[in-house]
Design a protein around this motif. Structure first.
Motif, PDB file in Angstrom:
ATOM      1  N   PRO A 311     -40.086  72.073 -74.322  1.00 34.40           N
ATOM      2  CA  PRO A 311     -38.972  71.660 -73.451  1.00 34.40           C
ATOM      3  C   PRO A 311     -37.778  71.116 -74.223  1.00 34.40           C
ATOM      4  CG  PRO A 311     -41.049  70.913 -72.531  1.00 34.40           C
ATOM      5  CD  PRO A 311     -41.357  71.470 -73.888  1.00 34.40           C
ATOM      6  N   ASN A 312     -38.035  70.453 -75.363  1.00 31.08           N
ATOM      7  CA  ASN A 312     -36.933  69.930 -76.171  1.00 31.08           C
ATOM      8  C   ASN A 312     -36.090  71.050 -76.755  1.00 31.08           C
ATOM      9  OD1 ASN A 312     -37.895  67.385 -75.644  1.00 31.08           O
ATOM     10  ND2 ASN A 312     -39.018  67.208 -77.577  1.00 31.08           N
ATOM     11  N   VAL A 313     -36.734  72.181 -77.095  1.00 30.44           N
ATOM     12  CA  VAL A 313     -36.008  73.340 -77.625  1.00 30.44           C
ATOM     13  C   VAL A 313     -35.171  73.971 -76.513  1.00 30.44           C
ATOM     14  CG1 VAL A 313     -36.245  75.621 -78.681  1.00 30.44           C
ATOM     15  CG2 VAL A 313     -37.736  73.735 -79.411  1.00 30.44           C
ATOM     16  N   ILE A 314     -35.762  74.087 -75.325  1.00 34.22           N
ATOM     17  CA  ILE A 314     -35.029  74.619 -74.169  1.00 34.22           C
ATOM     18  C   ILE A 314     -33.784  73.783 -73.908  1.00 34.22           C
ATOM     19  CG2 ILE A 314     -35.121  74.952 -71.659  1.00 34.22           C
ATOM     20  CD1 ILE A 314     -38.082  75.639 -71.973  1.00 34.22           C
ATOM     21  N   TYR A 315     -33.941  72.464 -73.964  1.00 35.97           N
ATOM     22  CA  TYR A 315     -32.838  71.550 -73.666  1.00 35.97           C
ATOM     23  C   TYR A 315     -31.647  71.785 -74.599  1.00 35.97           C
ATOM     24  CZ  TYR A 315     -30.462  67.148 -72.587  1.00 35.97           C
ATOM     25  OH  TYR A 315     -29.539  66.209 -72.202  1.00 35.97           O
ATOM     26  N   GLN A 316     -31.926  72.234 -75.822  1.00 33.13           N
ATOM     27  CA  GLN A 316     -30.860  72.374 -76.816  1.00 33.13           C
ATOM     28  C   GLN A 316     -30.274  73.783 -76.896  1.00 33.13           C
ATOM     29  OE1 GLN A 316     -32.554  70.893 -80.486  1.00 33.13           O
ATOM     30  NE2 GLN A 316     -33.158  68.967 -79.532  1.00 33.13           N
ATOM     31  N   LEU A 317     -30.728  74.711 -76.051  1.00 32.78           N
ATOM     32  CA  LEU A 317     -30.193  76.078 -76.095  1.00 32.78           C
ATOM     33  C   LEU A 317     -28.691  76.079 -75.781  1.00 32.78           C
ATOM     34  CD1 LEU A 317     -33.012  78.075 -74.256  1.00 32.78           C
ATOM     35  CD2 LEU A 317     -32.463  78.133 -76.706  1.00 32.78           C
ATOM     36  N   PRO A 318     -27.869  76.647 -76.643  1.00 30.73           N
ATOM     37  CA  PRO A 318     -26.412  76.548 -76.457  1.00 30.73           C
ATOM     38  C   PRO A 318     -25.870  77.282 -75.228  1.00 30.73           C
ATOM     39  CG  PRO A 318     -26.952  77.908 -78.367  1.00 30.73           C
ATOM     40  CD  PRO A 318     -28.214  77.259 -77.935  1.00 30.73           C
ATOM     41  N   TYR A 319     -26.351  78.507 -74.967  1.00 27.90           N
ATOM     42  CA  TYR A 319     -25.786  79.235 -73.828  1.00 27.90           C
ATOM     43  C   TYR A 319     -26.288  78.657 -72.506  1.00 27.90           C
ATOM     44  CZ  TYR A 319     -23.631  82.973 -71.178  1.00 27.90           C
ATOM     45  OH  TYR A 319     -22.827  83.671 -70.293  1.00 27.90           O
ATOM     46  N   LEU A 320     -27.556  78.259 -72.452  1.00 22.25           N
ATOM     47  CA  LEU A 320     -28.074  77.598 -71.249  1.00 22.25           C
ATOM     48  C   LEU A 320     -27.282  76.320 -70.983  1.00 22.25           C
ATOM     49  CD1 LEU A 320     -30.176  77.229 -68.982  1.00 22.25           C
ATOM     50  CD2 LEU A 320     -31.674  76.137 -70.666  1.00 22.25           C
ATOM     51  N   ASP A 321     -26.989  75.574 -72.034  1.00 22.98           N
ATOM     52  CA  ASP A 321     -26.196  74.353 -71.896  1.00 22.98           C
ATOM     53  C   ASP A 321     -24.814  74.680 -71.338  1.00 22.98           C
ATOM     54  OD1 ASP A 321     -25.779  71.405 -72.550  1.00 22.98           O
ATOM     55  OD2 ASP A 321     -24.180  72.309 -73.747  1.00 22.98           O
ATOM     56  N   ALA A 322     -24.204  75.754 -71.845  1.00 16.23           N
ATOM     57  CA  ALA A 322     -22.867  76.147 -71.389  1.00 16.23           C
ATOM     58  C   ALA A 322     -22.885  76.580 -69.924  1.00 16.23           C
ATOM     59  CB  ALA A 322     -22.327  77.273 -72.269  1.00 16.23           C
ATOM     60  N   VAL A 323     -23.928  77.296 -69.508  1.00 15.83           N
ATOM     61  CA  VAL A 323     -24.050  77.729 -68.108  1.00 15.83           C
ATOM     62  C   VAL A 323     -24.171  76.509 -67.195  1.00 15.83           C
ATOM     63  CG1 VAL A 323     -25.589  78.862 -66.447  1.00 15.83           C
ATOM     64  CG2 VAL A 323     -24.997  80.011 -68.595  1.00 15.83           C
ATOM     65  N   CYS A 324     -24.974  75.537 -67.591  1.00 16.93           N
ATOM     66  CA  CYS A 324     -25.137  74.324 -66.777  1.00 16.93           C
ATOM     67  C   CYS A 324     -23.829  73.538 -66.712  1.00 16.93           C
ATOM     68  CB  CYS A 324     -26.251  73.452 -67.349  1.00 16.93           C
ATOM     69  SG  CYS A 324     -27.904  74.158 -67.141  1.00 16.93           S
ATOM     70  N   LYS A 325     -23.145  73.425 -67.839  1.00 19.55           N
ATOM     71  CA  LYS A 325     -21.879  72.686 -67.854  1.00 19.55           C
ATOM     72  C   LYS A 325     -20.836  73.367 -66.977  1.00 19.55           C
ATOM     73  CE  LYS A 325     -22.242  70.311 -72.302  1.00 19.55           C
ATOM     74  NZ  LYS A 325     -21.818  70.281 -73.720  1.00 19.55           N
ATOM     75  N   GLU A 326     -20.767  74.691 -67.032  1.00 12.91           N
ATOM     76  CA  GLU A 326     -19.779  75.406 -66.216  1.00 12.91           C
ATOM     77  C   GLU A 326     -20.122  75.305 -64.733  1.00 12.91           C
ATOM     78  OE1 GLU A 326     -16.367  78.195 -65.794  1.00 12.91           O
ATOM     79  OE2 GLU A 326     -16.941  76.297 -66.706  1.00 12.91           O
ATOM     80  N   THR A 327     -21.415  75.311 -64.410  1.00 11.40           N
ATOM     81  CA  THR A 327     -21.840  75.117 -63.021  1.00 11.40           C
ATOM     82  C   THR A 327     -21.375  73.765 -62.509  1.00 11.40           C
ATOM     83  OG1 THR A 327     -23.811  76.500 -63.344  1.00 11.40           O
ATOM     84  CG2 THR A 327     -23.839  74.962 -61.484  1.00 11.40           C
ATOM     85  N   LEU A 328     -21.546  72.724 -63.319  1.00 14.17           N
ATOM     86  CA  LEU A 328     -21.154  71.375 -62.926  1.00 14.17           C
ATOM     87  C   LEU A 328     -19.639  71.180 -62.966  1.00 14.17           C
ATOM     88  CD1 LEU A 328     -23.916  69.408 -64.871  1.00 14.17           C
ATOM     89  CD2 LEU A 328     -23.822  69.825 -62.409  1.00 14.17           C
ATOM     90  N   ARG A 329     -18.953  72.050 -63.688  1.00 12.14           N
ATOM     91  CA  ARG A 329     -17.487  71.979 -63.702  1.00 12.14           C
ATOM     92  C   ARG A 329     -16.890  72.548 -62.430  1.00 12.14           C
ATOM     93  NH1 ARG A 329     -13.184  74.967 -63.749  1.00 12.14           N
ATOM     94  NH2 ARG A 329     -14.386  76.905 -63.862  1.00 12.14           N
ATOM     95  N   ILE A 330     -17.296  73.774 -62.095  1.00 16.31           N
ATOM     96  CA  ILE A 330     -16.608  74.485 -61.020  1.00 16.31           C
ATOM     97  C   ILE A 330     -16.866  73.848 -59.653  1.00 16.31           C
ATOM     98  CG2 ILE A 330     -18.386  76.257 -60.611  1.00 16.31           C
ATOM     99  CD1 ILE A 330     -15.986  78.302 -60.578  1.00 16.31           C
ATOM    100  N   TYR A 331     -18.111  73.401 -59.409  1.00 21.59           N
ATOM    101  CA  TYR A 331     -18.418  72.636 -58.191  1.00 21.59           C
ATOM    102  C   TYR A 331     -19.270  71.433 -58.580  1.00 21.59           C
ATOM    103  CZ  TYR A 331     -16.564  76.570 -55.579  1.00 21.59           C
ATOM    104  OH  TYR A 331     -15.725  77.535 -55.084  1.00 21.59           O
ATOM    105  N   PRO A 332     -18.625  70.357 -59.031  1.00 24.32           N
ATOM    106  CA  PRO A 332     -19.371  69.180 -59.489  1.00 24.32           C
ATOM    107  C   PRO A 332     -20.168  68.539 -58.358  1.00 24.32           C
ATOM    108  CG  PRO A 332     -17.029  68.675 -59.251  1.00 24.32           C
ATOM    109  CD  PRO A 332     -17.170  70.160 -59.070  1.00 24.32           C
ATOM    110  N   PRO A 333     -21.273  67.847 -58.687  1.00 23.17           N
ATOM    111  CA  PRO A 333     -22.094  67.217 -57.651  1.00 23.17           C
ATOM    112  C   PRO A 333     -21.304  66.263 -56.766  1.00 23.17           C
ATOM    113  CG  PRO A 333     -23.206  67.151 -59.773  1.00 23.17           C
ATOM    114  CD  PRO A 333     -21.827  67.642 -60.031  1.00 23.17           C
ATOM    115  N   ALA A 334     -20.368  65.540 -57.346  1.00 20.61           N
ATOM    116  CA  ALA A 334     -19.528  64.611 -56.572  1.00 20.61           C
ATOM    117  C   ALA A 334     -18.070  65.035 -56.703  1.00 20.61           C
ATOM    118  CB  ALA A 334     -19.705  63.186 -57.073  1.00 20.61           C
TER     119      ALA A 334
END
Length: 474
Positions: A311-334
């Motif tokens: 799980p620690n390796v998954i957490y550090q994946l660069p493209y997965l991280d970028a996808v999550c960040k862009e998801t939270l950018r375009i429609y942030p939780p708050a």
């Protein structure tokens, strides 16, 4: 030149502004930004109380770094005047970290921080993975379903098991049932109006909407206090759930948290961490499958890890991280960061604000600034691989002394759930119609919950760049 009046505001009645805020907040914000720029005033608080909205990164930085003696938030007497905060506090309570200000807020954050960081947080990876496998095992091939319902089921069980530390059994089932009922209807017009208009927040008996919510909360509280009492009577130092860790935590004076404080922190974590994570995951699945190139890049990255990745390796994946960040950018939780209240005169963006003024950094508008994020309406994870953004330009979890306590946990859960599902299932959108953002309680949610279809189990056997997936023979 310093301005001593509030920034410009739409010239409409406060009740109409509150209605626009309730029904279509994104359009209301975007129209206001178009007309008045980076800083403006909206009458969206209690009885149309003015609230200054800021989407300028420099102004937001000034807010996040301001002296807490000049600008702070959390005072229950102030918050309860706002209808949305009154709604939240009716169920969170008044002994939670979000209701404290000043030194008391700082001390409580310090007490609560350890369970959400380092190896303690990573220990929840197995729980998250097991729950994800359990929920998705109930999917049926070629049968449309709402992915948001599944992500809600996952995030809800993660809260109950990793945070509340509940084991399967009668109490788990009862709390599960009551909380599920409590959270139902989050996108209904009635629930939205209950949040915005305080006149509706009256207990007129079990047949009234507010009365039903309060009765539901009373039953939940009885079960939570019973769980706390049982834990105290049977202390188990080996437990790693967040409730157990909170119960063993001690402040600088060696004092443990009181039962009511434990209860209020649990409810805060539930309401802050359940709907937000479920909604963000639903948006992520939508964008990943709406844009084939995003899905292809992400699967290539995940498949490169082999079977049973750490799980620690998954957490550090660069493209997965970028996808999550862009998801939270375009429609942030708050939509807005936690509002700040002026305690003593302070100057921000050339305006002199007097005590009592409420100021809110606008996460949504900041994330959609063309000068920071070119083509802001387009989903482009690559922007997070190519550029670095400051904490006042990218702020899905708020910032300053009010940054979300569970931020690391939420990101960890989001990445593990995405990796587990995408690695094991072949999914597709039920149709290619763009999903629209709609208000769901205080969040912005995909309009139809994101309808998807399961084509089969993935079997990522690597034959060059080929990939196969399995479908049942029956």
């Amino acid at each position: 030149m310093t301005k001593h009046k509030l920034p410009d505001s739409p010239q409409t009645q406060p009740w109409l502004q509150m209605l626009q805020w309730a029904l279509n907040p994104l359009k209301f914000l975007e129209n206001s930004a178009r007309d008045y720029g980076d800083i403006f005033t909206l009458n969206i608080g209690f009885n149309g109380r003015p609230q200054v909205i800021i989407s300028n990164p420099q102004g937001i930085q000034e807010i996040f770094t301001a002296d807490i003696n000049k600008l702070d938030s959390g005072n229950p007497k102030i918050l309860e005047r706002d209808s949305g905060e009154r709604y939240n506090r009716a169920f969170i309570g008044g002994q939670s970290v979000v209701t404290f200000d000043g030194d008391r807020h700082k001390q409580r954050r310090k007490l609560l921080m350890p369970p959400f960081h380092g190896e303690r947080m990573r220990a929840y990876g197995e729980v998250i993975n097991d729950i994800t496998q359990q929920v998705t095992s109930k999917w049926k091939i070629n049968e449309p379903f709402s992915v948001r319902s599944s992500t809600q089921g996952i995030s809800f069980q993660v809260i109950l098991k990793a945070v509340f530390g509940l084991e399967d059994g009668e109490r788990y089932d009862k709390i599960n049932q009551l909380l599920t009922k409590r959270l139902e209807g989050g996108n209904s017009i009635l629930r939205i109006l209950l949040i915005v208009f305080p006149i509706l927040q009256k207990n007129l008996g079990p047949l009234s909407p507010w009365g039903r919510l309060k009765e539901n909360q009373k039953k939940i509280d009885e079960l939570i206090y019973a769980e706390i009492d049982e834990r105290k009577a049977n202390l188990d130092p080996s437990r790693t759930d967040i409730l157990s860790l909170m119960m063993t935590a001690r402040d600088e004076n060696g004092e443990a948290m009181k039962d009511i404080e434990l209860r209020d922190e649990l409810m805060t974590l539930l309401f802050a961490g359940h709907e937000t994570t479920a909604t963000s995951l639903a948006w992520a699945f939508y964008w990943i499958h709406y844009l084939p190139e995003v899905r292809e890049k992400l699967l290539n990255e995940l498949d490169s890890l082999g079977e049973n990745p750490d799980p620690n390796v998954i957490y550090q994946l660069p493209y997965l991280d970028a996808v999550c960040k862009e998801t939270l950018r375009i429609y942030p939780p708050a939509i807005l960061a936690f509002p700040r209240r002026v305690l003593s005169p302070i100057e921000i963006m050339g305006y002199q604000f007097e005590p009592g003024t409420m100021i809110s950094p606008c996460i949504y508008l900041t994330h959609h600034r063309e000068d920071i994020y070119p083509e802001p309406k387009q989903f482009k994870p690559e922007r997070f691989l190519e550029s670095q953004f400051s904490s006042s330009e990218y702020l899905p979890f708020g910032g300053g002394n009010r940054i979300c306590l569970g931020m690391a946990f939420a990101k960890f859960e989001m990445k593990l759930v995405l990796a587990t599902i995408l690695s094991n299932w072949e999914l597709a959108l039920a149709d290619q119609q763009p999903v629209k953002p709609v208000r769901r309680g205080i969040l912005i949610s995909p309009s139809n919950g994101v309808k998807m279809i399961v084509n089969g189990k993935r079997n990522p056997v690597k034959l060059g760049q080929d990939e196969r997936f399995l479908t049942p023979t029956s």
